[in-house]
Enzyme design. Structure first.
Site, PDB file in Angstrom:
ATOM      1  N   HIS A  53      18.625 -37.071  -7.514  1.00  0.00           N
ATOM      2  CA  HIS A  53      17.817 -36.975  -6.157  1.00  0.00           C
ATOM      3  C   HIS A  53      16.334 -36.553  -6.296  1.00  0.00           C
ATOM      4  O   HIS A  53      15.848 -36.584  -5.351  1.00  0.00           O
ATOM      5  CB  HIS A  53      17.841 -36.420  -4.322  1.00  0.00           C
ATOM      6  CG  HIS A  53      19.514 -36.591  -4.601  1.00  0.00           C
ATOM      7  ND1 HIS A  53      20.049 -38.793  -3.890  1.00  0.00           N
ATOM      8  CD2 HIS A  53      21.084 -36.426  -4.393  1.00  0.00           C
ATOM      9  CE1 HIS A  53      21.400 -38.707  -3.727  1.00  0.00           C
ATOM     10  NE2 HIS A  53      22.125 -37.502  -4.278  1.00  0.00           N
ATOM     11  N   GLU A  94      17.567 -17.717  -7.967  1.00  0.00           N
ATOM     12  CA  GLU A  94      17.118 -16.038  -8.374  1.00  0.00           C
ATOM     13  C   GLU A  94      16.611 -16.182  -9.323  1.00  0.00           C
ATOM     14  O   GLU A  94      15.940 -15.401 -10.020  1.00  0.00           O
ATOM     15  CB  GLU A  94      18.543 -14.797  -7.390  1.00  0.00           C
ATOM     16  CG  GLU A  94      18.395 -13.843  -8.493  1.00  0.00           C
ATOM     17  CD  GLU A  94      17.079 -12.935  -7.524  1.00  0.00           C
ATOM     18  OE1 GLU A  94      16.761 -13.877  -6.293  1.00  0.00           O
ATOM     19  OE2 GLU A  94      17.409 -11.793  -7.803  1.00  0.00           O
ATOM     20  N   GLU A 108       8.060 -14.864 -10.663  1.00  0.00           N
ATOM     21  CA  GLU A 108       7.617 -13.597 -10.101  1.00  0.00           C
ATOM     22  C   GLU A 108       7.035 -12.859 -11.485  1.00  0.00           C
ATOM     23  O   GLU A 108       5.578 -12.489 -10.932  1.00  0.00           O
ATOM     24  CB  GLU A 108       8.354 -12.748  -9.066  1.00  0.00           C
ATOM     25  CG  GLU A 108       9.468 -12.207  -9.757  1.00  0.00           C
ATOM     26  CD  GLU A 108      10.320 -11.751  -8.743  1.00  0.00           C
ATOM     27  OE1 GLU A 108       9.204 -10.618  -7.512  1.00  0.00           O
ATOM     28  OE2 GLU A 108      11.078 -11.688  -8.389  1.00  0.00           O
ATOM     29  N   ARG A 120       3.879  -0.048  -4.695  1.00  0.00           N
ATOM     30  CA  ARG A 120       3.621  -0.936  -3.466  1.00  0.00           C
ATOM     31  C   ARG A 120       2.391  -1.403  -3.363  1.00  0.00           C
ATOM     32  O   ARG A 120       2.028  -2.044  -2.249  1.00  0.00           O
ATOM     33  CB  ARG A 120       3.724   0.479  -2.530  1.00  0.00           C
ATOM     34  CG  ARG A 120       5.367   1.359  -2.191  1.00  0.00           C
ATOM     35  CD  ARG A 120       4.477   2.404  -1.117  1.00  0.00           C
ATOM     36  NE  ARG A 120       4.428   1.624   0.246  1.00  0.00           N
ATOM     37  CZ  ARG A 120       5.964   1.920   0.474  1.00  0.00           C
ATOM     38  NH1 ARG A 120       6.700   1.816   0.370  1.00  0.00           N
ATOM     39  NH2 ARG A 120       5.749   1.845   1.936  1.00  0.00           N
ATOM     40  N   LYS A 175      12.963 -15.288 -10.356  1.00  0.00           N
ATOM     41  CA  LYS A 175      12.843 -14.130 -11.055  1.00  0.00           C
ATOM     42  C   LYS A 175      11.795 -14.575 -12.471  1.00  0.00           C
ATOM     43  O   LYS A 175      11.221 -13.847 -12.890  1.00  0.00           O
ATOM     44  CB  LYS A 175      13.776 -13.221 -12.411  1.00  0.00           C
ATOM     45  CG  LYS A 175      15.014 -12.742 -11.031  1.00  0.00           C
ATOM     46  CD  LYS A 175      14.547 -11.734 -11.223  1.00  0.00           C
ATOM     47  CE  LYS A 175      14.216 -11.491  -9.557  1.00  0.00           C
ATOM     48  NZ  LYS A 175      14.526 -11.094  -8.739  1.00  0.00           N
ATOM     49  N   GLY A 203      -0.908  -1.142   5.908  1.00  0.00           N
ATOM     50  CA  GLY A 203      -0.533  -2.656   7.658  1.00  0.00           C
ATOM     51  C   GLY A 203      -1.894  -2.843   7.883  1.00  0.00           C
ATOM     52  O   GLY A 203      -2.583  -3.579   7.039  1.00  0.00           O
ATOM     53  N   CYS A 255       0.948  -0.660  -0.114  1.00  0.00           N
ATOM     54  CA  CYS A 255      -0.322  -0.232  -0.109  1.00  0.00           C
ATOM     55  C   CYS A 255       1.003   1.222   0.180  1.00  0.00           C
ATOM     56  O   CYS A 255       1.345   1.329   0.753  1.00  0.00           O
ATOM     57  CB  CYS A 255      -0.471   0.119   1.429  1.00  0.00           C
ATOM     58  SG  CYS A 255      -2.015  -1.243   1.553  1.00  0.00           S
TER      59      CYS A 255
HETATM   60  O1  M6R Z   1      12.949  -5.205   0.512  1.00  0.00           O
HETATM   61  P1  M6R Z   1      13.488  -6.701   0.517  1.00  0.00           P
HETATM   62  O2  M6R Z   1      15.008  -6.839   0.031  1.00  0.00           O
HETATM   63  O3  M6R Z   1      13.350  -6.623   1.997  1.00  0.00           O
HETATM   64  O4  M6R Z   1      12.697  -6.953   0.130  1.00  0.00           O
HETATM   65  C1  M6R Z   1      12.531  -8.531  -0.309  1.00  0.00           C
HETATM   66  C2  M6R Z   1      11.216  -9.158  -0.687  1.00  0.00           C
HETATM   67  O5  M6R Z   1      10.811  -9.152  -0.784  1.00  0.00           O
HETATM   68  C3  M6R Z   1      12.132  -9.392  -2.249  1.00  0.00           C
HETATM   69  O6  M6R Z   1      13.539  -9.883  -2.315  1.00  0.00           O
HETATM   70  C4  M6R Z   1      10.946 -10.195  -3.383  1.00  0.00           C
HETATM   71  O7  M6R Z   1      10.842 -11.146  -3.359  1.00  0.00           O
HETATM   72  C5  M6R Z   1      11.194  -9.431  -5.052  1.00  0.00           C
HETATM   73  N1  M6R Z   1      10.110  -9.420  -5.497  1.00  0.00           N
HETATM   74  C6  M6R Z   1      12.430 -10.505  -5.425  1.00  0.00           C
HETATM   75  O8  M6R Z   1      12.061  -9.857  -6.802  1.00  0.00           O
END
Ligand code: M6R
Length: 613
Positions: free
Chosen positions: A509, A486, A493, A27, A490, A100, A2
């Site tokens: 395994h 990672e 997501e 956000r 990527k 929040g 938010c």
């Molecule tokens: O702001 P932060 O690094 O604490 O965020 C952690 C994760 O929410 C953030 O890395 C999320 O996994 C990303 N979308 C990954 O690309």
């Protein structure tokens, strides 16, 4: 999660708020809304992106010089027009935006219903505005006092801003565990989740602390109080060094692509002033200050989430190998709930791009309670993690707006490598020669990253070959295992393709059962120490007709022959390979997402900064 923005001053509030919401849309983007005060409170809210709100507001009179706006990432209540913020009080006098979670909302709601309050939404937020209304009516007090009394009853996390139609010259904001920044302009004030909606107008900001309430008056003054009603004397006003251009796409189609291509610069920025290969030194002020503690530490624990957790996994290799300090890596969300053993001579390092991730913050609080030294490796200046840790180092990657983290990851790796090297040097574990060689290789990284970015067209072609696959497997060994994780994250997501990262040796395994002629297997094979083993793993995939895409060091003819596609990247010292091998994976997922017509910068269900548990 938010985004909130509020304005009071002598300009029209609506355009400023809409522009701010567009900047904060990363956000959360499932609904948005505004309330403008002009005699009465005029509220418009709409499911969907900020543009849907703008369309809905067409023709509505939203003139006025005081207002609040919100862009939502749903927690309580589905994304729709009714659950969107702002929420107004039953008597229509007050309007509130909230970021929040109010954890005790159902108890509060029950009590308020008994008092005659009527609710329209499924949100926890609506409870808060009714509670403020209840206190204001019952005590006949001003808005600030009503907010203070209500917040005393609240359990949970909040950043809120409230306006009152009976007091058009005042805005009240408050925070606990969710960020809120006050911007101080000329005859105008702003409140926002971060500085991005503010920076166009002023670089003077105050970061509110937990359980603080700010009251802004149109006459050009503000006061900050605690929820316990103590005045905060002389709050610190910071001058931000943030440029508006850093918040624009700069001609790129997406923020993610811009951020991938910024990496030669951002990697250099995270090293700037901290390393000198010619003179043979590394200096990180936050680390030097606590060097003795680090030297005596029996253990370092790294806490993080998502991509930052992958950086932490690489740091585990680096800290143990170079500094010989036992290192554990924890998902922040698991650490905080499993009664971990933390000794007072432990060091707990939190990694976070945003510096606001709720789980990481909570893990740090737990570490602090146990007396551990806390260290933050954070991108966003002035963020909560940066402020609650004993010490730390900013990564200086600049604003990262694409939800998929890219440049922050490589900058985190730079800072972690510098730390590991400096600690190793101080401990006497690294020879002078090796130290200098590594420093030289680090200073060379931006040039090497530029060469990888020149492979963009080739990577795009490979993306086009596998774009229709609904699954992918990423394999790596040693330092490249977290890179496999990672790469898979990527792809998941932003393309919604099911992908898994595995240590290459683990394939046999279990995951090997998945391999057939439709399964793309991305093998990260840039680390020479594990190369022979990786070659065998590739053979095993090929024997089962899997499609192999190999990331290799330039000139690796053997893997080139075996793989269906190879991406050859410049070599570097083994310790630094993850910093290079991740970049083709960022580009691969980017192109696949574009080809699958996904919203690259704002993937479904996600938000950039996860400020709820
Ligand atoms: O702001 P932060 O690094 O604490 O965020 C952690 C994760 O929410 C953030 O890395 C999320 O996994 C990303 N979308 C990954 O690309």
């Amino acid at each position: 999660m938010c985004g909130i923005v509020a304005y009071i001053g002598d300009k029209e509030a609506y355009p400023i708020i809409i522009e701010g919401l567009r900047r904060l849309e990363y956000r959360g983007y499932d609904s948005s809304g505004v309330s403008i005060l002009n005699g009465d409170i005029h509220t418009v809210k709409k499911k969907g992106k900020v543009q849907a709100l703008v369309d809905a507001a067409e023709g509505v009179n939203l003139e006025g010089t005081i207002g609040i706006g919100h862009t939502r990432w749903a927690t309580h209540g589905k994304p729709d027009d009714i659950n969107a913020h702002p929420h107004n009080s039953g008597n229509k006098r007050l309007s509130l935006i909230h970021n929040g979670i109010i954890e005790n909302y159902s108890t509060l709601k029950k009590a308020l219903i008994e008092l005659g309050h009527v609710f329209h939404s499924e949100t926890d937020t609506e409870v808060l505005i009714h509670l403020i209304e209840e206190y204001q009516t019952r005590n006949n007090c001003d808005l600030e006092e009503a907010v203070r009394l209500a917040l005393k009853k609240v359990v949970g996390a909040y950043a809120i801003v409230v306006i009152d139609s009976q007091d058009p010259n005042t805005i009240v904001g408050a925070r606990k565990s969710s960020p809120l920044v006050l911007g101080i302009g000329e005859n105008e004030y702003f409140l926002a989740s971060d500085a991005s909606p503010i920076i166009k107008y002023t670089n003077k900001v105050v970061y509110l602390n937990d359980e603080e309430i700010v009251k802004i008056s149109r006459n050009g003054s503000f006061t900050i109080k605690t929820i316990g009603n103590e005045l905060v004397k002389s709050p610190t006003i910071k001058e931000l060094d943030l440029k508006l251009e850093e918040l624009e796409k700069d001609g790129y189609d997406h923020f993610m692509l811009k951020e991938i291509f910024q990496q030669p610069t951002t990697i250099a920025e995270s090293m700037r002033g901290r390393i000198n290969a010619d003179e043979g030194w590394i200096q990180l002020n936050g680390l030097e200050r606590y060097m003795k503690r680090f030297m005596n530490a029996k253990r370092i624990t790294l806490v993080a989430c998502g991509t930052s957790w992958h950086s932490a996994l690489i740091a585990e290799y680096l800290f143990e190998e170079l500094a010989r300090i036992p290192t554990d890596v924890e998902y922040a969300s698991e650490f905080r709930y499993r009664k971990p053993i933390v000794y007072s001579d432990d060091i707990v390092i939190a990694l976070s791009q945003s510096g606001e991730t709720a789980d990481t913050l909570a893990a740090l609080e737990l570490a602090k309670e146990k007396g551990a030294l806390t260290y933050g490796i954070v991108n966003v200046v002035g963020s909560s993690i940066a402020r609650i840790t004993d010490s730390g180092s900013y990564i200086h990657a600049g604003p990262e707006i694409g939800v998929a983290s890219t440049k922050a990851f490589t900058s985190q790796l730079v800072v972690l490598t510098l730390m590991a090297l400096r600690l190793g040097q101080e401990k006497g574990n690294i020879s002078e020669g090796e130290f200098r060689e590594l420093l030289q290789a680090m200073e060379d990284l931006p040039r090497r990253v530029e060469k990888i970015l020149e492979l963009n067209d080739k990577i795009k072609f490979i993306a086009s070959e596998i774009q229709e696959s609904n699954h992918a497997l990423y394999l790596g060994r040693g330092l490249n295992f977290p890179i496999a994780l990672e790469g898979a994250l990527k792809l998941k997501e932003i393309s919604y393709v099911h992908a898994e990262g595995y240590p290459a040796a683990e394939m046999k395994h279990g995951p090997i059962a998945l391999i057939d002629e439709n399964m793309p297997v991305i093998v990260i094979a840039t680390n020479l120490s594990a190369r022979e083993k990786i070659v065998s793993n590739i053979q095993e995939v090929k024997a089962r007709k899997g499609i192999v895409i190999a990331i290799v060091k330039e000139g690796d003819d053997i893997i080139n022959e075996m793989a269906d596609y190879t991406i050859e990247i410049p070599g570097t010292m083994e310790t630094l390979t993850p910093l290079l091998s991740v970049i083709p994976l960022q580009l691969l997922s980017y192109h696949i997402a574009v080809m699958r017509e996904c919203n690259v910068d704002q993937p479904r269900n996600l938000a950039k900064s996860v400020t709820v548990e």
